[in-house]
Design a protein around this motif. Structure first.
Motif, short mmCIF file in Angstrom:
data_model
loop_
_atom_site.label_atom_id
_atom_site.label_comp_id
_atom_site.label_asym_id
_atom_site.label_seq_id
_atom_site.Cartn_x
_atom_site.Cartn_y
_atom_site.Cartn_z
N ILE A 1 2.79 -7.86 -19.82
CA ILE A 1 3.50 -8.52 -18.58
C ILE A 1 4.37 -7.53 -17.99
O ILE A 1 4.41 -7.19 -16.94
N PHE A 2 5.05 -6.58 -18.82
CA PHE A 2 6.16 -5.71 -18.24
C PHE A 2 5.30 -4.57 -17.37
O PHE A 2 5.71 -4.63 -16.08
N LEU A 3 4.34 -4.09 -17.73
CA LEU A 3 3.48 -2.84 -17.21
C LEU A 3 2.98 -3.62 -15.94
O LEU A 3 3.04 -2.75 -14.97
N VAL A 4 2.05 -4.68 -15.99
CA VAL A 4 1.28 -5.11 -14.91
C VAL A 4 2.23 -5.58 -13.73
O VAL A 4 1.98 -5.47 -12.68
N SER A 5 3.50 -6.24 -14.30
CA SER A 5 4.64 -6.68 -13.16
C SER A 5 5.12 -5.61 -12.48
O SER A 5 5.31 -5.67 -11.40
N GLY A 6 5.49 -4.46 -13.43
CA GLY A 6 5.94 -3.24 -12.59
C GLY A 6 4.90 -2.50 -11.59
O GLY A 6 5.14 -2.28 -10.51
N GLN A 7 3.68 -2.67 -12.14
CA GLN A 7 2.73 -2.13 -11.38
C GLN A 7 2.39 -2.77 -10.20
O GLN A 7 1.89 -2.33 -9.01
N LEU A 8 2.61 -4.27 -10.11
CA LEU A 8 2.21 -5.01 -8.87
C LEU A 8 3.13 -4.73 -8.09
O LEU A 8 3.32 -4.55 -6.85
N LEU A 9 4.47 -4.55 -8.45
CA LEU A 9 5.61 -4.29 -7.47
C LEU A 9 5.47 -2.90 -6.80
O LEU A 9 5.85 -2.91 -5.48
N GLN A 10 4.94 -2.03 -7.81
CA GLN A 10 4.72 -0.86 -7.01
C GLN A 10 3.57 -0.83 -5.99
O GLN A 10 3.81 -0.04 -5.00
N ALA A 11 2.65 -1.50 -6.30
CA ALA A 11 1.46 -1.72 -5.32
C ALA A 11 2.01 -2.17 -4.06
O ALA A 11 1.58 -1.83 -2.89
N MET A 12 2.57 -3.43 -4.10
CA MET A 12 3.04 -4.11 -3.11
C MET A 12 4.11 -3.03 -2.12
O MET A 12 4.01 -2.85 -0.94
N LEU A 13 4.91 -2.34 -2.81
CA LEU A 13 5.78 -1.54 -1.93
C LEU A 13 5.29 -0.52 -1.50
O LEU A 13 5.43 -0.19 -0.17
N ALA A 14 4.24 0.19 -2.17
CA ALA A 14 3.42 1.39 -1.56
C ALA A 14 2.54 1.00 -0.32
O ALA A 14 2.57 1.60 0.58
N PHE A 15 1.83 -0.31 -0.73
CA PHE A 15 1.40 -0.70 0.75
C PHE A 15 1.90 -0.93 1.86
O PHE A 15 1.90 -0.73 3.17
N GLY A 16 3.35 -1.79 1.55
CA GLY A 16 4.08 -1.88 2.80
C GLY A 16 4.66 -0.46 3.29
O GLY A 16 4.67 -0.52 4.54
N VAL A 17 5.07 0.42 2.65
CA VAL A 17 5.72 1.64 3.21
C VAL A 17 4.47 2.36 3.91
O VAL A 17 4.71 2.96 4.85
N ASN A 18 3.44 2.23 3.20
CA ASN A 18 2.14 3.03 3.98
C ASN A 18 1.97 2.50 5.17
O ASN A 18 1.50 3.21 6.18
N LEU A 19 2.25 1.21 5.56
CA LEU A 19 1.89 0.69 6.97
C LEU A 19 2.63 1.29 7.82
O LEU A 19 2.39 1.56 8.92
N VAL A 20 4.03 1.77 7.56
CA VAL A 20 4.89 2.39 8.37
C VAL A 20 4.46 3.79 8.32
O VAL A 20 4.46 4.37 9.60
N LEU A 21 3.92 4.41 7.27
CA LEU A 21 3.68 5.99 7.41
C LEU A 21 2.65 6.02 8.42
O LEU A 21 2.33 7.29 9.10
N VAL A 22 1.58 5.26 8.24
CA VAL A 22 0.26 5.52 9.04
C VAL A 22 0.50 5.57 10.73
O VAL A 22 -0.16 5.81 11.63
N ARG A 23 1.72 4.85 10.91
CA ARG A 23 1.99 4.75 12.43
C ARG A 23 2.71 6.16 12.91
O ARG A 23 2.73 6.18 14.22
N TYR A 24 3.29 6.82 11.68
CA TYR A 24 3.92 7.93 12.47
C TYR A 24 3.07 9.38 11.95
O TYR A 24 3.33 10.21 12.28
#
Length: 407
Positions: free
Chosen positions: A14-37
């Protein structure tokens, strides 16, 4: 396996998968900005250096972390731990020297490149060192450290790219993540330190002999995906490598969420479960539990990648769509294959796993040859190769394991 152990596994998951899910969502969102620049060629340059670095570590590393997690408690002495610590430190130093030499002779050396290599070296050593702490399966604190490190790195990258630093944000992000990981591990009491010593030739031989199956698989596994990025660069230069890197990153999102369960928890659980029937039953439950969500993810990619990816990434990244769709087999079967790999490593079915790796490379080789012949688009041929490779490798391991156990 006792009820307590099952509850420990459940809580840690529960702890690891929850943390990894949060990381994946954050990485995906930030990457959407990075690819624009950041352009595909700039992403490609970053990806090629990263792939080359991990390629070198994969070749020389004896996978001390696997040896640590599967070491019986009776043999887990202070001297053994010091040998493991010395080995991981020496391999990191040697690998870093090799990578720096490669950068210099290839003409790609510079301040930011060496900084990225420093970040990779620190991350490699820290990931190996974590194995000492992971034996206790106290994953709640680890999840907090890892999630905090990734979040800090992504937010810094976002700040830098919006401030006009461009591709430099990618390099600085990796360094910050590595630093926070090692400092965080130290703060929770999870950093194991010994005074390293030079190992004798006999000790190195014993290490590599004990982990030869793990090492061979690590070389083949660690270089499988990174080889495709290097080949993508060979097909079409840094821009093609950048497009392929983004497609592979998207395809890896499902496994990124599941990786703590598949690559860490199951390795420890399989390794410390002496009841054969319980171990087999746990393996089958995990495979069944993972299959349908992964199949759903693959279908969604097939149906919606075309309108969604160009809309999110922008038109200059539109070519990512076709490459991502060609990776549908990887999306579905990557985590399933990794589950069986974890089972093979901990039950010492290394010959079976080696056979699966051979099948995997054959699956990659055939479409890649078609790409070189011009019958398939270069980057797409590599994506098809990844899909075919993981699909065939999973089927091979699944069939061979059940035949062996039946007999």
């Amino acid at each position: 396996m006792s009820t307590i152990k099952y509850e420990t596994l459940k809580t840690a998951s529960i702890f690891l998968v929850s943390g990894q899910l949060l990381q994946a969502m954050l990485a995906f969102g930030v990457n959407l900005v990075l690819v624009r620049y950041i352009s595909p060629s700039e992403f490609g340059r970053f990806a090629l250096i990263l792939a080359g670095a991990y390629f070198a570590y994969a070749i020389i590393s004896p996978r001390v972390n696997v040896l640590i997690t599967r070491m019986p408690q009776a043999n887990y002495t202070s001297e053994v731990k010091r040998i493991f610590f010395s080995a991981m430190t020496l391999e990191t130093v040697l690998g870093t020297i090799i990578i720096c030499f490669w950068l210099i002779i290839s003409g790609n050396s510079g301040f930011w490149e060496f900084m990225l290599i420093s970040a990779v070296a620190l991350r490699h050593w820290t990931d190996l060192n974590k194995a000492f702490f992971e034996r206790s399966m106290r994953y709640r604190k680890l999840a907090i450290v890892e999630t905090s490190a990734m979040a800090s790195g992504h937010f810094l990258a976002l700040t830098l790219v919006l401030s006009g630093f461009g591709w430099i944000a990618l390099f600085v992000r990796e360094l910050l993540i590595s630093i926070i990981n090692v400092v965080g591990l130290w703060r929770i009491g999870g950093l194991t330190l010994y005074f390293p010593r030079l190992l004798t030739i006999k000790e190195w031989i014993v290490l590599y002999k004990d982990c030869r199956g793990v090492w061979v698989d690590g070389v083949m596994e660690g270089n499988f995906q990174r080889l495709t990025i290097l080949l993508a660069g060979l097909f079409g230069g840094e821009a093609t490598a950048g497009l392929f890197f983004q497609a592979q990153r998207l395809a890896m999102v499902p496994h990124q969420v599941l990786a703590p369960l598949v690559n860490r928890l199951l390795v420890v659980w399989f390794g410390q479960t002496e009841d054969i029937n319980a171990r087999r039953a746990g393996r089958d439950k995990v495979l069944l539990f993972l299959f349908f969500p992964l199949l759903t993810a693959g279908i969604l990619i097939l149906l919606f990648a075309n309108p969604v990816v160009p809309w999110l990434f922008g038109e200059r990244w539109a070519s990512v769509t076709g490459i991502l769709i060609a990776m549908i087999g990887m999306i579905i079967f990557f985590s399933l294959f990794e589950t069986l790999k974890a089972y093979c490593l901990t039950t010492r079915k290394t010959v079976t796993l080696f056979g699966g790796r051979i099948i995997q490379y054959i699956g990659l080789l055939v479409p890649t040859i078609l790409g070189f012949l011009g019958w398939l688009n270069g980057a797409t041929s590599l994506a098809v190769g990844l899909s075919v490779g993981y699909f065939l490798a999973f089927l091979f391991l699944f069939f061979m394991i059940y035949v062996e156990e039946k007999n």
